[in-house]
Design a protein around this motif. Structure first.
Motif, PDB file in Angstrom:
ATOM      1  N   ALA A 112      13.645 -18.979 -47.307  1.00  0.00           N
ATOM      2  CA  ALA A 112      13.990 -18.147 -48.457  1.00  0.00           C
ATOM      3  C   ALA A 112      14.004 -18.992 -49.722  1.00  0.00           C
ATOM      4  CB  ALA A 112      15.353 -17.506 -48.238  1.00  0.00           C
ATOM      5  N   ALA A 113      13.264 -18.543 -50.725  1.00  0.00           N
ATOM      6  CA  ALA A 113      13.228 -19.229 -52.016  1.00  0.00           C
ATOM      7  C   ALA A 113      14.266 -18.624 -52.959  1.00  0.00           C
ATOM      8  CB  ALA A 113      11.842 -19.111 -52.635  1.00  0.00           C
ATOM      9  N   SER A 114      14.792 -19.455 -53.853  1.00  0.00           N
ATOM     10  CA  SER A 114      15.874 -19.016 -54.743  1.00  0.00           C
ATOM     11  C   SER A 114      15.389 -18.116 -55.869  1.00  0.00           C
ATOM     12  CB  SER A 114      16.587 -20.242 -55.324  1.00  0.00           C
ATOM     13  OG  SER A 114      15.668 -21.064 -56.021  1.00  0.00           O
ATOM     14  N   ARG A 115      14.083 -18.065 -56.082  1.00  0.00           N
ATOM     15  CA  ARG A 115      13.532 -17.175 -57.099  1.00  0.00           C
ATOM     16  C   ARG A 115      12.082 -16.853 -56.739  1.00  0.00           C
ATOM     17  NH1 ARG A 115      10.536 -20.332 -60.800  1.00  0.00           N
ATOM     18  NH2 ARG A 115      10.958 -22.574 -60.710  1.00  0.00           N
ATOM     19  N   SER A 116      11.505 -15.932 -57.476  1.00  0.00           N
ATOM     20  CA  SER A 116      10.137 -15.502 -57.208  1.00  0.00           C
ATOM     21  C   SER A 116       9.142 -16.567 -57.657  1.00  0.00           C
ATOM     22  CB  SER A 116       9.875 -14.191 -57.946  1.00  0.00           C
ATOM     23  OG  SER A 116       8.537 -13.787 -57.753  1.00  0.00           O
ATOM     24  N   ILE A 117       8.404 -17.134 -56.704  1.00  0.00           N
ATOM     25  CA  ILE A 117       7.490 -18.228 -57.025  1.00  0.00           C
ATOM     26  C   ILE A 117       6.105 -18.058 -56.405  1.00  0.00           C
ATOM     27  CG2 ILE A 117       9.300 -19.959 -57.347  1.00  0.00           C
ATOM     28  CD1 ILE A 117       8.769 -20.890 -54.480  1.00  0.00           C
ATOM     29  N   PHE A 118       5.955 -17.127 -55.491  1.00  0.00           N
ATOM     30  CA  PHE A 118       4.749 -17.095 -54.683  1.00  0.00           C
ATOM     31  C   PHE A 118       3.479 -16.821 -55.484  1.00  0.00           C
ATOM     32  CE2 PHE A 118       7.547 -17.944 -51.579  1.00  0.00           C
ATOM     33  CZ  PHE A 118       8.056 -16.924 -50.782  1.00  0.00           C
ATOM     34  N   SER A 119       3.605 -16.265 -56.663  1.00  0.00           N
ATOM     35  CA  SER A 119       2.415 -15.962 -57.460  1.00  0.00           C
ATOM     36  C   SER A 119       1.752 -17.222 -58.010  1.00  0.00           C
ATOM     37  CB  SER A 119       2.759 -15.019 -58.602  1.00  0.00           C
ATOM     38  OG  SER A 119       3.694 -15.637 -59.473  1.00  0.00           O
ATOM     39  N   THR A 120       2.469 -18.330 -58.029  1.00  0.00           N
ATOM     40  CA  THR A 120       1.911 -19.575 -58.569  1.00  0.00           C
ATOM     41  C   THR A 120       2.144 -20.790 -57.685  1.00  0.00           C
ATOM     42  OG1 THR A 120       3.895 -20.056 -59.860  1.00  0.00           O
ATOM     43  CG2 THR A 120       2.143 -18.787 -60.959  1.00  0.00           C
ATOM     44  N   TYR A 121       2.772 -20.593 -56.531  1.00  0.00           N
ATOM     45  CA  TYR A 121       3.095 -21.713 -55.657  1.00  0.00           C
ATOM     46  C   TYR A 121       2.284 -21.672 -54.368  1.00  0.00           C
ATOM     47  CZ  TYR A 121       7.264 -23.860 -57.777  1.00  0.00           C
ATOM     48  OH  TYR A 121       8.124 -24.555 -58.580  1.00  0.00           O
ATOM     49  N   THR A 122       1.929 -22.856 -53.884  1.00  0.00           N
ATOM     50  CA  THR A 122       1.498 -23.014 -52.504  1.00  0.00           C
ATOM     51  C   THR A 122       2.736 -23.291 -51.661  1.00  0.00           C
ATOM     52  OG1 THR A 122      -0.690 -23.903 -53.051  1.00  0.00           O
ATOM     53  CG2 THR A 122       0.197 -24.424 -50.874  1.00  0.00           C
ATOM     54  N   MET A 123       2.910 -22.482 -50.619  1.00  0.00           N
ATOM     55  CA  MET A 123       4.041 -22.666 -49.719  1.00  0.00           C
ATOM     56  C   MET A 123       3.523 -23.224 -48.392  1.00  0.00           C
ATOM     57  SD  MET A 123       6.489 -21.712 -51.612  1.00  0.00           S
ATOM     58  CE  MET A 123       7.784 -21.862 -50.379  1.00  0.00           C
ATOM     59  N   GLY A 124       4.285 -24.129 -47.835  1.00  0.00           N
ATOM     60  CA  GLY A 124       3.833 -24.731 -46.589  1.00  0.00           C
ATOM     61  C   GLY A 124       4.975 -25.020 -45.637  1.00  0.00           C
ATOM     62  N   TRP A 125       4.607 -25.211 -44.393  1.00  0.00           N
ATOM     63  CA  TRP A 125       5.523 -25.683 -43.367  1.00  0.00           C
ATOM     64  C   TRP A 125       5.026 -27.030 -42.877  1.00  0.00           C
ATOM     65  CZ3 TRP A 125      10.107 -23.572 -42.102  1.00  0.00           C
ATOM     66  CH2 TRP A 125      10.353 -22.239 -42.473  1.00  0.00           C
ATOM     67  N   TYR A 126       5.925 -27.997 -42.883  1.00  0.00           N
ATOM     68  CA  TYR A 126       5.656 -29.320 -42.351  1.00  0.00           C
ATOM     69  C   TYR A 126       6.579 -29.539 -41.158  1.00  0.00           C
ATOM     70  CZ  TYR A 126       3.075 -30.715 -46.583  1.00  0.00           C
ATOM     71  OH  TYR A 126       2.154 -30.828 -47.610  1.00  0.00           O
ATOM     72  N   ARG A 127       6.236 -30.530 -40.357  1.00  0.00           N
ATOM     73  CA  ARG A 127       7.125 -30.907 -39.262  1.00  0.00           C
ATOM     74  C   ARG A 127       7.120 -32.421 -39.079  1.00  0.00           C
ATOM     75  NH1 ARG A 127       3.791 -28.401 -34.064  1.00  0.00           N
ATOM     76  NH2 ARG A 127       2.080 -29.938 -34.039  1.00  0.00           N
ATOM     77  N   GLN A 128       8.235 -32.898 -38.553  1.00  0.00           N
ATOM     78  CA  GLN A 128       8.362 -34.325 -38.279  1.00  0.00           C
ATOM     79  C   GLN A 128       9.053 -34.527 -36.948  1.00  0.00           C
ATOM     80  OE1 GLN A 128      10.261 -36.636 -41.384  1.00  0.00           O
ATOM     81  NE2 GLN A 128       9.247 -38.496 -40.671  1.00  0.00           N
ATOM     82  N   ALA A 129       8.328 -35.127 -36.029  1.00  0.00           N
ATOM     83  CA  ALA A 129       8.878 -35.453 -34.719  1.00  0.00           C
ATOM     84  C   ALA A 129       9.448 -36.871 -34.769  1.00  0.00           C
ATOM     85  CB  ALA A 129       7.796 -35.349 -33.659  1.00  0.00           C
ATOM     86  N   PRO A 130      10.370 -37.189 -33.876  1.00  0.00           N
ATOM     87  CA  PRO A 130      10.972 -38.540 -33.871  1.00  0.00           C
ATOM     88  C   PRO A 130       9.896 -39.620 -33.763  1.00  0.00           C
ATOM     89  CG  PRO A 130      12.206 -37.086 -32.450  1.00  0.00           C
ATOM     90  CD  PRO A 130      10.977 -36.321 -32.866  1.00  0.00           C
ATOM     91  N   GLY A 131       9.965 -40.592 -34.654  1.00  0.00           N
ATOM     92  CA  GLY A 131       9.029 -41.702 -34.627  1.00  0.00           C
ATOM     93  C   GLY A 131       7.657 -41.400 -35.187  1.00  0.00           C
ATOM     94  N   LYS A 132       7.469 -40.203 -35.735  1.00  0.00           N
ATOM     95  CA  LYS A 132       6.160 -39.819 -36.272  1.00  0.00           C
ATOM     96  C   LYS A 132       6.270 -39.463 -37.743  1.00  0.00           C
ATOM     97  CE  LYS A 132       4.114 -38.189 -31.951  1.00  0.00           C
ATOM     98  NZ  LYS A 132       3.356 -37.074 -31.296  1.00  0.00           N
ATOM     99  N   GLN A 133       5.117 -39.464 -38.410  1.00  0.00           N
ATOM    100  CA  GLN A 133       5.082 -39.086 -39.806  1.00  0.00           C
ATOM    101  C   GLN A 133       5.173 -37.575 -39.954  1.00  0.00           C
ATOM    102  OE1 GLN A 133       1.501 -40.871 -41.479  1.00  0.00           O
ATOM    103  NE2 GLN A 133       2.683 -42.632 -42.194  1.00  0.00           N
ATOM    104  N   ARG A 134       5.669 -37.158 -41.111  1.00  0.00           N
ATOM    105  CA  ARG A 134       5.707 -35.731 -41.401  1.00  0.00           C
ATOM    106  C   ARG A 134       4.273 -35.234 -41.564  1.00  0.00           C
ATOM    107  NH1 ARG A 134      10.074 -33.605 -45.699  1.00  0.00           N
ATOM    108  NH2 ARG A 134      11.286 -34.948 -44.305  1.00  0.00           N
ATOM    109  N   GLU A 135       3.980 -34.081 -40.972  1.00  0.00           N
ATOM    110  CA  GLU A 135       2.632 -33.547 -41.029  1.00  0.00           C
ATOM    111  C   GLU A 135       2.641 -32.086 -41.456  1.00  0.00           C
ATOM    112  OE1 GLU A 135       0.704 -33.452 -37.211  1.00  0.00           O
ATOM    113  OE2 GLU A 135       2.337 -32.348 -36.249  1.00  0.00           O
ATOM    114  N   LEU A 136       1.558 -31.687 -42.112  1.00  0.00           N
ATOM    115  CA  LEU A 136       1.408 -30.300 -42.524  1.00  0.00           C
ATOM    116  C   LEU A 136       1.037 -29.453 -41.318  1.00  0.00           C
ATOM    117  CD1 LEU A 136       1.185 -28.135 -44.774  1.00  0.00           C
ATOM    118  CD2 LEU A 136      -1.229 -28.766 -44.959  1.00  0.00           C
TER     119      LEU A 136
END
Length: 120
Positions: free
Chosen positions: A23-47
Motif C-alpha cells: 500500500a502506497a501512502s498516496r497516488s503514484i502509479f500514474s508516474t511510478y514504476t512499482m516493483g517487488w524485490y526479494r533477498q534470501a540469506p547470503g544473497k543479493q537483493r534481486e528484482l
C-alpha cells in the motif's frame, strides 16, 4: 517521499500460493514504476517483478508463469500473486517504487519487507 507498507507474507508449503500487498501512502502509479524485490540469506537483493506506469510488466526468469504483479489504482496498492511456490522462493520480499520522470528528483521508496518462507 512515498511510504510503502507490505503485507501478506508467511509460511506456505511447496506448491502453495501467497499474495503480497503493498500500500502506497498516496497516488503514484500514474508516474511510478512499482516493483517487488526479494533477498534470501547470503544473497543479493534481486528484482522479481515490475509494473510500469503504462501497465506493462516485467518478470525475473525464475518466476515467469508463476508470479503475477498487478495494481489497484483506486486503492493505491500493488500486489504480487505467487503460485506454485518453491523452497527457493524463500526470502524477504520488498516493495519498491521509483519515479519515472527524470526531471523529478525523488529518491526511490522501499517498504520494510515481508518474510516469505516456503517449507514443508
Amino acid at each position: 517521499q512515498v511510504q510503502l507498507v507490505e503485507s501478506g507474507g508467511g509460511l506456505v508449503q511447496p506448491g502453495g500460493s501467497l499474495r503480497l500487498s503493498c500500500a502506497a501512502s498516496r497516488s503514484i502509479f500514474s508516474t511510478y514504476t512499482m516493483g517487488w524485490y526479494r533477498q534470501a540469506p547470503g544473497k543479493q537483493r534481486e528484482l522479481v517483478a515490475a509494473i510500469f506506469s503504462g501497465g506493462s510488466t516485467n518478470y525475473a526468469d525464475s518466476v515467469k508463469g508463476r508470479f503475477t504483479i498487478s495494481r489497484d489504482n483506486a486503492k493505491n496498492t500493488v500486489y504480487l500473486q505467487m503460485n506454485s511456490l518453491l523452497p527457493e522462493d524463500t526470502a524477504v520480499y520488498y516493495c519498491h517504487g521509483e519515479e519515472e520522470r527524470p526531471w523529478i528528483h525523488s529518491a526511490p521508496s522501499w517498504g520494510q519487507g515481508t518474510q516469505v518462507t516456503v517449507s514443508s
